[in-house]
Motif scaffolding. Sequence first.
Motif, PDB file in Angstrom:
ATOM      1  N   ASP A  78       0.825  -1.210   0.000  1.00  0.00           N
ATOM      2  CA  ASP A  78       0.000   0.000   0.000  1.00  0.00           C
ATOM      3  C   ASP A  78       0.869   1.274   0.000  1.00  0.00           C
ATOM      4  OD1 ASP A  78      -2.227  -1.616   0.049  1.00  0.00           O
ATOM      5  OD2 ASP A  78      -2.502  -1.471   2.241  1.00  0.00           O
ATOM      6  N   PHE A  79       1.948   1.227   0.733  1.00  0.00           N
ATOM      7  CA  PHE A  79       2.830   2.397   0.806  1.00  0.00           C
ATOM      8  C   PHE A  79       3.495   2.677  -0.548  1.00  0.00           C
ATOM      9  CE2 PHE A  79       6.829   4.536   1.641  1.00  0.00           C
ATOM     10  CZ  PHE A  79       6.473   5.516   2.551  1.00  0.00           C
ATOM     11  N   VAL A  80       3.953   1.616  -1.210  1.00  0.00           N
ATOM     12  CA  VAL A  80       4.644   1.775  -2.492  1.00  0.00           C
ATOM     13  C   VAL A  80       3.700   2.295  -3.560  1.00  0.00           C
ATOM     14  CG1 VAL A  80       5.813   0.531  -4.334  1.00  0.00           C
ATOM     15  CG2 VAL A  80       6.393   0.062  -1.959  1.00  0.00           C
ATOM     16  N   GLU A  81       2.428   1.859  -3.535  1.00  0.00           N
ATOM     17  CA  GLU A  81       1.472   2.317  -4.539  1.00  0.00           C
ATOM     18  C   GLU A  81       1.237   3.827  -4.456  1.00  0.00           C
ATOM     19  OE1 GLU A  81      -2.049   0.055  -4.093  1.00  0.00           O
ATOM     20  OE2 GLU A  81      -1.200  -1.818  -4.864  1.00  0.00           O
ATOM     21  N   ASP A  82       1.366   4.392  -3.275  1.00  0.00           N
ATOM     22  CA  ASP A  82       1.088   5.821  -3.105  1.00  0.00           C
ATOM     23  C   ASP A  82       2.174   6.718  -3.711  1.00  0.00           C
ATOM     24  OD1 ASP A  82      -1.266   5.220  -1.829  1.00  0.00           O
ATOM     25  OD2 ASP A  82      -0.386   5.313   0.197  1.00  0.00           O
ATOM     26  N   ASP A  83       3.456   6.373  -3.585  1.00  0.00           N
ATOM     27  CA  ASP A  83       4.518   7.282  -4.043  1.00  0.00           C
ATOM     28  C   ASP A  83       5.552   6.630  -4.956  1.00  0.00           C
ATOM     29  OD1 ASP A  83       5.858   5.656  -2.288  1.00  0.00           O
ATOM     30  OD2 ASP A  83       6.157   7.206  -0.768  1.00  0.00           O
ATOM     31  N   GLY A  84       5.381   5.328  -5.308  1.00  0.00           N
ATOM     32  CA  GLY A  84       6.296   4.682  -6.236  1.00  0.00           C
ATOM     33  C   GLY A  84       7.688   4.459  -5.689  1.00  0.00           C
ATOM     34  N   SER A  85       7.840   4.358  -4.398  1.00  0.00           N
ATOM     35  CA  SER A  85       9.151   4.152  -3.796  1.00  0.00           C
ATOM     36  C   SER A  85       9.462   2.661  -3.677  1.00  0.00           C
ATOM     37  CB  SER A  85       9.204   4.813  -2.416  1.00  0.00           C
ATOM     38  OG  SER A  85       8.189   4.266  -1.580  1.00  0.00           O
ATOM     39  N   HIS A  86      10.643   2.351  -3.146  1.00  0.00           N
ATOM     40  CA  HIS A  86      11.052   0.977  -2.898  1.00  0.00           C
ATOM     41  C   HIS A  86      11.247   0.817  -1.395  1.00  0.00           C
ATOM     42  CE1 HIS A  86      14.373  -2.100  -2.419  1.00  0.00           C
ATOM     43  NE2 HIS A  86      13.346  -2.804  -2.911  1.00  0.00           N
ATOM     44  N   VAL A  87      10.628  -0.230  -0.827  1.00  0.00           N
ATOM     45  CA  VAL A  87      10.642  -0.428   0.621  1.00  0.00           C
ATOM     46  C   VAL A  87      11.231  -1.798   0.936  1.00  0.00           C
ATOM     47  CG1 VAL A  87       9.267  -0.575   2.741  1.00  0.00           C
ATOM     48  CG2 VAL A  87       8.647   1.065   0.936  1.00  0.00           C
ATOM     49  N   LEU A  88      12.109  -1.796   1.948  1.00  0.00           N
ATOM     50  CA  LEU A  88      12.697  -3.039   2.446  1.00  0.00           C
ATOM     51  C   LEU A  88      12.546  -3.035   3.976  1.00  0.00           C
ATOM     52  CD1 LEU A  88      14.438  -5.618   1.888  1.00  0.00           C
ATOM     53  CD2 LEU A  88      16.433  -4.179   2.385  1.00  0.00           C
ATOM     54  N   VAL A  89      12.024  -4.160   4.531  1.00  0.00           N
ATOM     55  CA  VAL A  89      11.796  -4.251   5.974  1.00  0.00           C
ATOM     56  C   VAL A  89      12.549  -5.471   6.504  1.00  0.00           C
ATOM     57  CG1 VAL A  89      10.084  -4.431   7.823  1.00  0.00           C
ATOM     58  CG2 VAL A  89       9.509  -3.238   5.688  1.00  0.00           C
ATOM     59  N   VAL A  90      13.279  -5.249   7.614  1.00  0.00           N
ATOM     60  CA  VAL A  90      13.972  -6.363   8.282  1.00  0.00           C
ATOM     61  C   VAL A  90      13.536  -6.381   9.750  1.00  0.00           C
ATOM     62  CG1 VAL A  90      15.942  -6.211   6.732  1.00  0.00           C
ATOM     63  CG2 VAL A  90      15.975  -4.958   8.880  1.00  0.00           C
ATOM     64  N   ASP A  91      13.699  -7.544  10.392  1.00  0.00           N
ATOM     65  CA  ASP A  91      13.303  -7.652  11.795  1.00  0.00           C
ATOM     66  C   ASP A  91      14.441  -7.212  12.700  1.00  0.00           C
ATOM     67  OD1 ASP A  91      15.138  -9.674  11.669  1.00  0.00           O
ATOM     68  OD2 ASP A  91      13.674 -11.303  11.792  1.00  0.00           O
ATOM     69  N   ALA A  92      14.321  -7.485  13.978  1.00  0.00           N
ATOM     70  CA  ALA A  92      15.311  -7.012  14.942  1.00  0.00           C
ATOM     71  C   ALA A  92      16.659  -7.702  14.783  1.00  0.00           C
ATOM     72  CB  ALA A  92      14.790  -7.234  16.369  1.00  0.00           C
ATOM     73  N   THR A  93      16.695  -8.818  14.061  1.00  0.00           N
ATOM     74  CA  THR A  93      17.970  -9.513  13.840  1.00  0.00           C
ATOM     75  C   THR A  93      18.583  -9.187  12.480  1.00  0.00           C
ATOM     76  OG1 THR A  93      16.861 -11.443  12.910  1.00  0.00           O
ATOM     77  CG2 THR A  93      17.209 -11.404  15.302  1.00  0.00           C
ATOM     78  N   GLY A  94      17.897  -8.407  11.689  1.00  0.00           N
ATOM     79  CA  GLY A  94      18.416  -8.008  10.380  1.00  0.00           C
ATOM     80  C   GLY A  94      17.959  -8.882   9.250  1.00  0.00           C
ATOM     81  N   LYS A  95      16.990  -9.793   9.502  1.00  0.00           N
ATOM     82  CA  LYS A  95      16.504 -10.667   8.440  1.00  0.00           C
ATOM     83  C   LYS A  95      15.311 -10.015   7.742  1.00  0.00           C
ATOM     84  CE  LYS A  95      18.099 -14.881  10.693  1.00  0.00           C
ATOM     85  NZ  LYS A  95      17.712 -16.203  11.259  1.00  0.00           N
ATOM     86  N   VAL A  96      15.248 -10.230   6.432  1.00  0.00           N
ATOM     87  CA  VAL A  96      14.244  -9.555   5.603  1.00  0.00           C
ATOM     88  C   VAL A  96      12.865 -10.089   5.930  1.00  0.00           C
ATOM     89  CG1 VAL A  96      13.460  -9.137   3.239  1.00  0.00           C
ATOM     90  CG2 VAL A  96      15.910  -9.174   3.756  1.00  0.00           C
TER      91      VAL A  96
END
Length: 450
Positions: free
Chosen positions: A69-87
């Motif tokens: 939903d976030f990417v559809e609004d502004d065409g950006s690229h998003v990457l999320v990792v957890d507290a250990t650095g895993k995607v």
Amino acid sequence: MTRRLLLSYLSLTLLVLLGLEVPLGYFYARGEVSRFTADGRHSAELLAQALEVRVEQRAASDVPELVSDFVEDDGSHVLVVDATGKVLADSDEAIALGTDLSAQSDIAAALRDRSLSTTRENRAVQGDTFTVTVPGSSGTTVRCVVRVSYPVGPVTAKIHGIWTTLALIGLGVLVAVAAIAFALAHWVTGPVRALERATAELADGSLKAPPTTSQGPPELRRLTNTFTRTATRLQHLLQAQRAFASEASHQLKTPLTALRLRLENFEPYLDPRAHDSLEEAVGEVERLGRMVHGLLALARLDNSATAPEATDLDAVVADRAATWTAFAAEHYVDIVVTGDPAGRVWAVPGALEQVIDNLLSNALRVTPPGTAIPAFDRFWRAADSYHEGTGLGLPIVRQLTRAGGGDVVLQAAPGGGLDAVVRLRPVLEQPTGTPRRARSGQREEWVSVF
């Protein structure tokens, strides 16, 4: 002058435009970049807070949906990792879930609860991006890290667009100023151009069309009026001077002729001892008559504007040499013409005959050696010269020669006396030959074509 005024107006306008538009464009670009980066950081922080809640509630399955939903609004690229650095999620799905990215510098910093932002190339958006890496934390506990990359292209295009708009505005202003400046410069310089034409016309001999005074600034109109009055008065003075010289000469010719005849009629009735004085008086009357004739010649030269014509110099030299041979024989001198043929030259009709006649006439008189001669001053004669003369011969020679575009100079002759060198313009360009020389006694007269 119009071009210089136009350039000055445009230069001043260009400086003003640069002083206004460059700072305006610079501050606008800075403002756009600041808004772009501030909005990017704020959006990334809001997304990180939302994702931190999902991770805390152990609802990690909702993370990809929020990222989409976030990417559809502004065409950006998003990457999320957890507290250990895993995607946990990748909007482009280029990195597999569970991949450990904790070694990357921005991810490592965010895991230590520090936010980072930088501009770098990103293949996912095919260009430079503004990347923000923020931690999703509650207090000092970091539960996830969000990296958002915004494409810089749109803001760059917007900045380029404003610069283009400012440039077009500046160009339009320059065109408008150029049109106005040209009209203004033409109006200002109109009287100056009229004065220039009138001055050239006056220099050629007469002012037939005085400049108009209804256009231009008041100062130039007053200057034009003053010039017109001055030129008109000058022409009147010159005309009066020429008319006086011509009229006086004409009026003097008849009385002088009658006076000479009366003096000659006295000879049978005078005592023989007075004959010498009578001859001197007759000689003075004849000299005065020649002076009047010279004045008439100068007056005609001043009043005429005859165009030069092609004249056969060799024929004129031969004719005048033959004419003067008999007169020169009375003075026991010879006239010899030497040198290669000179061909045709430019001269006022009848001028060459008068030039040669005057030079030969002067040559048959003896000039005292060592005398400095201002040779082309009217009425000049050597102080100790006892020969008859009016002092008008050489001035007539000079004016006749210059009227045809030539010139005449006097040079010291190797054997004493002077060489009169007459330079005339050839009708056709040809190699310069040996000067034509008319020699008479101790004086040598040169006619050269250059």
